[in-house]
Design a protein around this motif. Structure first.
Motif, PDB file in Angstrom:
ATOM      1  N   MET A 132      -8.561  52.394  23.666  1.00 48.60           N
ATOM      2  CA  MET A 132      -7.221  52.974  23.653  1.00 48.60           C
ATOM      3  C   MET A 132      -6.785  53.234  25.095  1.00 48.60           C
ATOM      4  SD  MET A 132      -5.892  56.505  21.826  1.00 48.60           S
ATOM      5  CE  MET A 132      -7.233  57.454  22.540  1.00 48.60           C
ATOM      6  N   THR A 133      -5.592  52.725  25.468  1.00 49.72           N
ATOM      7  CA  THR A 133      -5.064  52.907  26.811  1.00 49.72           C
ATOM      8  C   THR A 133      -4.037  54.016  26.811  1.00 49.72           C
ATOM      9  OG1 THR A 133      -5.402  50.571  27.302  1.00 49.72           O
ATOM     10  CG2 THR A 133      -3.898  51.787  28.732  1.00 49.72           C
ATOM     11  N   LEU A 134      -4.213  54.998  27.695  1.00 45.75           N
ATOM     12  CA  LEU A 134      -3.268  56.101  27.832  1.00 45.75           C
ATOM     13  C   LEU A 134      -2.598  55.981  29.195  1.00 45.75           C
ATOM     14  CD1 LEU A 134      -5.269  59.147  26.383  1.00 45.75           C
ATOM     15  CD2 LEU A 134      -3.644  57.655  25.223  1.00 45.75           C
ATOM     16  N   PHE A 135      -1.300  55.775  29.184  1.00 45.55           N
ATOM     17  CA  PHE A 135      -0.567  55.609  30.426  1.00 45.55           C
ATOM     18  C   PHE A 135      -0.257  56.962  31.047  1.00 45.55           C
ATOM     19  CE2 PHE A 135       0.662  51.908  27.783  1.00 45.55           C
ATOM     20  CZ  PHE A 135       0.124  50.903  28.582  1.00 45.55           C
ATOM     21  N   GLY A 136      -0.455  57.054  32.356  1.00 44.00           N
ATOM     22  CA  GLY A 136      -0.054  58.257  33.082  1.00 44.00           C
ATOM     23  C   GLY A 136      -0.869  59.488  32.782  1.00 44.00           C
ATOM     24  N   ARG A 137      -2.049  59.319  32.219  1.00 44.31           N
ATOM     25  CA  ARG A 137      -2.855  60.475  31.831  1.00 44.31           C
ATOM     26  C   ARG A 137      -4.214  60.489  32.544  1.00 44.31           C
ATOM     27  NH1 ARG A 137       0.949  63.649  30.392  1.00 44.31           N
ATOM     28  NH2 ARG A 137       1.835  63.392  28.311  1.00 44.31           N
ATOM     29  N   ASP A 138      -4.289  59.860  33.708  1.00 49.40           N
ATOM     30  CA  ASP A 138      -5.587  59.777  34.389  1.00 49.40           C
ATOM     31  C   ASP A 138      -6.160  61.166  34.695  1.00 49.40           C
ATOM     32  OD1 ASP A 138      -4.712  56.820  36.376  1.00 49.40           O
ATOM     33  OD2 ASP A 138      -5.287  57.064  34.269  1.00 49.40           O
ATOM     34  N   GLU A 139      -5.306  62.070  35.173  1.00 44.81           N
ATOM     35  CA  GLU A 139      -5.788  63.402  35.535  1.00 44.81           C
ATOM     36  C   GLU A 139      -6.287  64.155  34.307  1.00 44.81           C
ATOM     37  OE1 GLU A 139      -2.931  65.780  37.570  1.00 44.81           O
ATOM     38  OE2 GLU A 139      -4.130  67.618  37.441  1.00 44.81           O
ATOM     39  N   GLN A 140      -5.503  64.137  33.239  1.00 50.31           N
ATOM     40  CA  GLN A 140      -5.907  64.847  32.029  1.00 50.31           C
ATOM     41  C   GLN A 140      -7.138  64.221  31.380  1.00 50.31           C
ATOM     42  OE1 GLN A 140      -2.517  63.933  32.519  1.00 50.31           O
ATOM     43  NE2 GLN A 140      -2.258  65.960  33.453  1.00 50.31           N
ATOM     44  N   LEU A 141      -7.196  62.890  31.399  1.00 51.49           N
ATOM     45  CA  LEU A 141      -8.389  62.213  30.863  1.00 51.49           C
ATOM     46  C   LEU A 141      -9.632  62.611  31.634  1.00 51.49           C
ATOM     47  CD1 LEU A 141      -7.042  58.607  30.161  1.00 51.49           C
ATOM     48  CD2 LEU A 141      -8.013  60.175  28.465  1.00 51.49           C
TER      49      LEU A 141
ATOM     50  N   ALA B 247      -3.729  62.244  21.514  1.00 53.30           N
ATOM     51  CA  ALA B 247      -4.315  61.062  22.154  1.00 53.30           C
ATOM     52  C   ALA B 247      -5.431  61.461  23.117  1.00 53.30           C
ATOM     53  CB  ALA B 247      -3.232  60.276  22.889  1.00 53.30           C
ATOM     54  N   LEU B 248      -5.221  62.522  23.889  1.00 54.70           N
ATOM     55  CA  LEU B 248      -6.267  63.009  24.790  1.00 54.70           C
ATOM     56  C   LEU B 248      -7.448  63.545  23.994  1.00 54.70           C
ATOM     57  CD1 LEU B 248      -3.993  64.830  27.378  1.00 54.70           C
ATOM     58  CD2 LEU B 248      -5.428  62.829  27.843  1.00 54.70           C
ATOM     59  N   TRP B 249      -7.138  64.258  22.928  1.00 53.73           N
ATOM     60  CA  TRP B 249      -8.180  64.795  22.049  1.00 53.73           C
ATOM     61  C   TRP B 249      -9.018  63.667  21.462  1.00 53.73           C
ATOM     62  CZ3 TRP B 249      -8.941  64.369  16.705  1.00 53.73           C
ATOM     63  CH2 TRP B 249      -9.754  65.324  16.100  1.00 53.73           C
ATOM     64  N   GLU B 250      -8.365  62.619  20.986  1.00 53.46           N
ATOM     65  CA  GLU B 250      -9.087  61.476  20.427  1.00 53.46           C
ATOM     66  C   GLU B 250      -9.957  60.820  21.475  1.00 53.46           C
ATOM     67  OE1 GLU B 250      -5.979  60.014  16.924  1.00 53.46           O
ATOM     68  OE2 GLU B 250      -5.836  59.184  18.963  1.00 53.46           O
TER      69      GLU B 250
ATOM     70  N   GLY C 268      10.306  62.619  29.085  1.00 53.52           N
ATOM     71  CA  GLY C 268       8.911  62.303  29.360  1.00 53.52           C
ATOM     72  C   GLY C 268       7.991  62.465  28.177  1.00 53.52           C
ATOM     73  N   ASN C 269       8.553  62.749  26.995  1.00 51.96           N
ATOM     74  CA  ASN C 269       7.728  62.886  25.798  1.00 51.96           C
ATOM     75  C   ASN C 269       7.426  61.492  25.254  1.00 51.96           C
ATOM     76  OD1 ASN C 269       7.189  63.104  22.828  1.00 51.96           O
ATOM     77  ND2 ASN C 269       7.419  65.283  23.248  1.00 51.96           N
ATOM     78  N   PRO C 270       6.168  61.094  25.225  1.00 52.63           N
ATOM     79  CA  PRO C 270       5.865  59.709  24.856  1.00 52.63           C
ATOM     80  C   PRO C 270       6.291  59.353  23.433  1.00 52.63           C
ATOM     81  CG  PRO C 270       3.848  61.011  25.064  1.00 52.63           C
ATOM     82  CD  PRO C 270       4.962  61.833  25.612  1.00 52.63           C
ATOM     83  N   TYR C 271       6.116  60.267  22.501  1.00 52.69           N
ATOM     84  CA  TYR C 271       6.507  59.947  21.126  1.00 52.69           C
ATOM     85  C   TYR C 271       8.011  59.747  21.028  1.00 52.69           C
ATOM     86  CZ  TYR C 271       7.245  60.330  16.124  1.00 52.69           C
ATOM     87  OH  TYR C 271       7.639  60.087  14.841  1.00 52.69           O
TER      88      TYR C 271
END
Length: 933
Positions: free
Chosen positions: A1-10, A39-42, A225-228
């Motif tokens: 799973m690719t999460l865009f723009g979430r490197d810091e949180q990941l 998504a981060l939780w998953e 900026g809300n992805p959904y």
């Protein structure tokens, strides 16, 4: 799973998972709906699974929030039999009952929490554990209770808790639901990660759709900026028939509900049906959804919903791609359609609670059969540990009861009782208030009035209000109302204890022949009144058979009264033993209120003993308990007591100032007892700090308020001996004598051990102040051995030592040192103060230890240095030497040091060896030589 723009949180989440082996930790991912928390939780769950961690996970949903143990069922779904087999039998039964594997009896919430804790610890012993909860705000109350029971007790176990929590803006309050509001109680730092909006470039990559570059910025602006939201807007653009020009609005509704509505409207009818069915089910599974769609004539399509990105299937679990999809689907579906689907679900679901809910939602009230079923399930739900769910079911049972049914009013009261029991007082009052006036005269109306008062926050009713309730009362209601009045009005300072005793006596009379629990409660209230009046409560307690008491909450048990009376009378070993046993029993039964009560009593016992180190630990324990049952006034009271004992007078004063502000200067009210204790310890703090005038003012008010309210046992608020000391030091001996006379009379009348000891110490302090400081006074200890002040202080020390009250014993030693100084027997005074300082330090009374050492310093540096260094003697050994040199016999030395003759002999044996002497004569000669150096 690719999460865009979430490197810091990941990276943050991955780091927490990687550190799982380092010890217990908690992380909460927060943010508004659709921001990407799940998504981060998953990702964190996937990382933990890849690392071989044991993962306990649940995805809470709004529809399931009212069902008991739904979240816990998910968390424990994949726990192996090898782990469950290691549970204690009560824990295993509770776990099986909560998971609907055993219907042989009710769920014991204490055993369930202990079972979940045992499972977590067993898994953690074998490797790292991740407890993962998505959408924490929808977790059901019974699961919250079990999970919090466990995590409050975790310390260094290899456990990580990972939650997601909806929060519309940073630092917004969590509200009352879920685990998050309780996390502040934990002994571990909670890491909160606010998931921020995605940057524009991440939104552009996320869309990954043929959206013109000129529109991508507008999509970002509209989505904030809300992805959904951004994905939904892009989908609307893709479906648009006409291209969007530079001046055109984006084809997107202005509100999220309208946006989701548009998405649902664009889906095929079968897809919408599948989404609606999923939104109506508390625990959607593939098989159940297929069965409903098969029976439904509309022909729903589960696979199409997944293909359209509206549903997600993982194994047998089905979930909505976003909770708002379900909310909009339910809101827009016609009532007849929802009822039709609920009726189908009622035929298919297994759980009785969920089945009756679907039956109710599928029918328009009234319906007598459904009302009966709801009432029955509500009663069973109470035993499964779900009082809030039971309250809602009971309310539904009342609403479905036909108006002509004579049992309708009783069901209304039953629902109100459950709302009160579960803490839903606002909802319960709103339910009951419109109907009280219409109830027919009789016990039911009286009970409704009493419940309405309890749920409306009315602490003390007016006399006409009580008369209105009692006019409708049968014996049961009358006994209950009288006991309620005693509990409120006496313990909140509105009426004297003697009046409470009269009400309690009347309650006992009318409770004759009632159920044992009611009878035991009113007897307990009466026994409490007796104890506070200084009367032995044993005859009252004999009115209730022993067999009735175990059915009560532990705080209503007679052992509590026995323990408190022992504490008030200074019999500390008995009091602490009883309280420790009761605290353990309360914890084993899972009675959190009883646990708080006995922990607070143990704290009070610790400060009376003067063990400030233990008191600080118990204060910490209270702070770890649920704040909902440990109110702020309790924590301010215990903070003040610890501050007073450890020498932090400003903190004690600040706590008292808080009470004065909260109460508006009034002593009566919910804070009465805590305010009285806080004023007492603030007075002690002033006394220990040398501010006799302030101490006298504070302690005088405590003694006067207690006397006005007929607290005749002087140990309930043990201020009188300290008040005598404060008045003496403030130069008010006549007032001190009056307080002492009253204390002495009470001690004799009640044969009160603590009061006798306190009166002896107070008398010694008063007589010491009257002893002239004669510069020509003899230093011969035999010449003053029978001096009244010394006799009184020695008596006090003996009594305190026999009672197990070392703090008061050491304070008596310090008082004796003051007398010795006035007698110009400086060596003995210095020795006594050295002993007092060391013993204060061992007890944790740092302020008094400092004061004692400061006093020693005023005796002169040469003598102080010699006492500290000569021959390597301990302080107690030096005390014995000083008394022997002063001419005391072993018995006299033992009396002055409050130790046994054999202890004096043992100390002398060690002194001889250290100083290289073999006789008493050599010891005196050696010390005389050292004094001349």
């Amino acid at each position: 799973m690719t999460l865009f723009g979430r490197d810091e949180q990941l990276a943050i989440v991955r780091s927490a998972v990687d550190r799982a082996g380092a010890g217990f930790q908690v992380m909460v991912l927060t943010g508004p709906a659709g921001i990407g928390k799940t998504a981060l939780w998953e990702s964190g769950v996937a990382d933990a699974e890849a690392a071989g961690h044991a993962v306990l996970q649940t995805r809470a949903c709004e529809a399931e929030a009212r069902l008991s143990h739904g979240g816990l069922s998910d968390l424990l779904e994949h726990v192996g039999e090898d782990v469950l087999a290691g549970l204690a039998p009560p824990q295993r039964r509770a776990v099986d009952a909560a998971l609907l594997r055993d219907d042989s009896g009710p769920v014991d919430s204490r055993a369930l929490g202990a079972g979940f804790l045992a499972i977590v610890r067993a898994l953690a012993a074998a490797g790292a554990v991740l407890i993962a909860v998505d959408d924490d705000q929808w977790l059901d109350a019974a699961s919250i209770e079990a999970v919090m029971y466990a995590v409050r007790r975790l310390r260094n176990e290899r456990v990580t808790v990972l939650l997601t929590r909806r929060r519309d803006w940073p630092d917004a309050p969590y509200g009352a639901e879920g685990l998050a509001p309780h996390l502040a109680d934990l002994r571990v730092r909670v890491s909160t990660v606010e998931v921020p909006p995605l940057p524009p470039d991440a939104i552009q990559r996320l869309i990954d759709r043929p959206v013109p570059a000129r529109l991508a910025g507008r999509v970002y602006d509209l989505s904030a900026g809300n992805p959904y939201f951004a994905l939904e807007i892009a989908e609307a653009l893709r479906r648009a028939d006409q291209p969007v020009g530079p001046g055109d609005d984006l084809p997107v509704p202005s509100s999220l509900q309208a946006l989701v509505s548009a998405r649902l409207a664009a889906a095929a009818p079968g897809t919408r049906r599948a989404i609606l069915v999923t939104a109506l089910v508390s625990n959607p599974r593939v098989g159940l959804i297929r069965d409903v769609l098969t029976r439904d004539d509309a022909g729903g399509e589960l696979e199409e919903s997944v293909a359209d990105g509206l549903l997600v299937i993982r194994g047998e679990h089905v979930r909505l791609a976003h909770p708002l999809i379900g909310a909009v689907a339910r809101a827009e579906a016609p009532g007849a359609v929802r009822r039709h689907l609920h009726r189908i679900l009622a035929d298919l679901v297994v759980d009785a609670e969920e089945r009756v809910r679907h039956r109710a939602l599928g029918t328009l009230p009234p319906d007598a059969a459904i009302a009966d079923e709801l009432a029955l399930v509500a009663e069973k739900t109470i035993h499964r540990g779900g009082p809030r769910a039971a309250a809602e079911l009971a309310e539904q049972a009342w609403r479905f009861t036909p108006p002509a049914d004579p049992g309708g009013d009783e069901r209304l009261l039953a629902a109100a009782d459950l709302h009160l029991q579960s803490g839903l007082v606002d909802a319960g009052a709103a339910l009951l208030r419109p109907h009280v006036a219409a109830l027919p005269p009789g016990p039911l109306r009286g009970r409704a009035r009493l419940r309405l008062a309890q749920m409306s926050g009315v602490v003390v009713l007016t006399q006409p209000e009580y008369e209105a309730i009692l006019a409708d009362a049968d014996p049961q209601l009358r006994a209950e109302t009288l006991a309620y009045r005693v509990n409120c009005e006496v313990f909140e300072g509105f009426v004297p204890v003697s009046q409470g005793a009269l009400w309690a006596t009347e309650a006992i009379e009318v409770s004759e022949g009632l159920d044992p629990a009611t009878r035991a409660r009113v007897v307990s209230e009466a026994a409490f009144m007796d104890a506070m009046l200084g009367v032995d409560p044993a005859p009252r307690l004999a009115l209730v058979g022993v067999d009735a008491l175990p059915d009560l909450a532990w705080y209503d048990h007679r052992g509590r009264i026995d323990a408190l009376r022992a504490m008030w009378r200074g019999e500390m070993a008995s009091a602490q033993r009883l309280l420790g046993t009761l605290q353990r029993l309360a914890r084993e039964r899972g009675e959190e209120i009883s646990t708080v009560v006995f922990t607070l009593h143990l704290f009070e016992a610790a400060i009376r003993v003067g063990d400030w180190i233990a008191a600080a630990g118990l204060r910490h324990d209270l702070g770890e308990l649920d704040p909902a049952i440990v109110p702020a006034e309790v924590m301010h009271r215990v903070a003040a007591a610890v501050a007073a004992g450890t020498g932090d007078r400003p903190a004690a004063t600040e706590a008292l100032r808080w009470f004065d502000e909260v109460s508006g200067g009034q002593v009566t009210g919910p804070t009465f007892w805590h305010q009285m204790e806080t004023r007492r310890v603030a007075g002690q703090a002033a006394l220990f700090d040398g501010d006799a005038d302030t101490a006298a003012a504070l302690l005088s008010r405590v003694v006067a308020d207690a006397h006005e309210r007929d607290y005749r046992d002087p140990g309930v608020f043990p201020a009188a001996p300290d008040l005598v000391e404060a008045l003496v030091k403030a130069g008010r001996p006549a007032e001190a004598q009056a307080v002492l006379d009253r204390l002495t009379e009470t001690a004799q009348a009640q044969d009160h051990p603590w009061a006798r000891a306190g009166a002896a110490r107070a008398r010694g302090i008063l007589l010491t102040a009257a002893t002239p400081a004669d510069p020509k006074a003899t230093t011969d200890p035999k010449a003053t051995a029978d001096e009244p002040a010394e006799v009184a202080l020695v008596e006090a020390g003996d009594r305190y030592r026999a009672l197990g009250l070392p703090f008061d014993e050491v304070r008596t030693i310090a008082a004796l040192a003051t007398l010795r100084r006035r007698q110009r027997r400086f060596r003995e005074a210095r020795t006594l103060l050295q002993d007092a300082a060391e013993r204060f330090e061992r007890l944790g009374a740092a302020g008094l230890a400092r004061a004692a050492r400061a006093e020693i310093g005023r005796f002169g540096g040469r003598q102080q240095e010699r006492a500290a260094t000569a021959g390597g003697l301990t302080a107690t050994e030096q005390q014995v030497v000083d008394l022997v040199v002063a001419g005391c016999t072993n018995r006299q030395a033992a009396d002055r040091l409050f130790i046994s003759i054999s202890a004096v002999e043992a100390h002398l044996t060690r002194v001889y060896a250290k100083l290289g002497v073999t006789s008493r004569t050599q010891l005196v000669r050696t010390q005389a030589t050292a004094e001349q150096v």
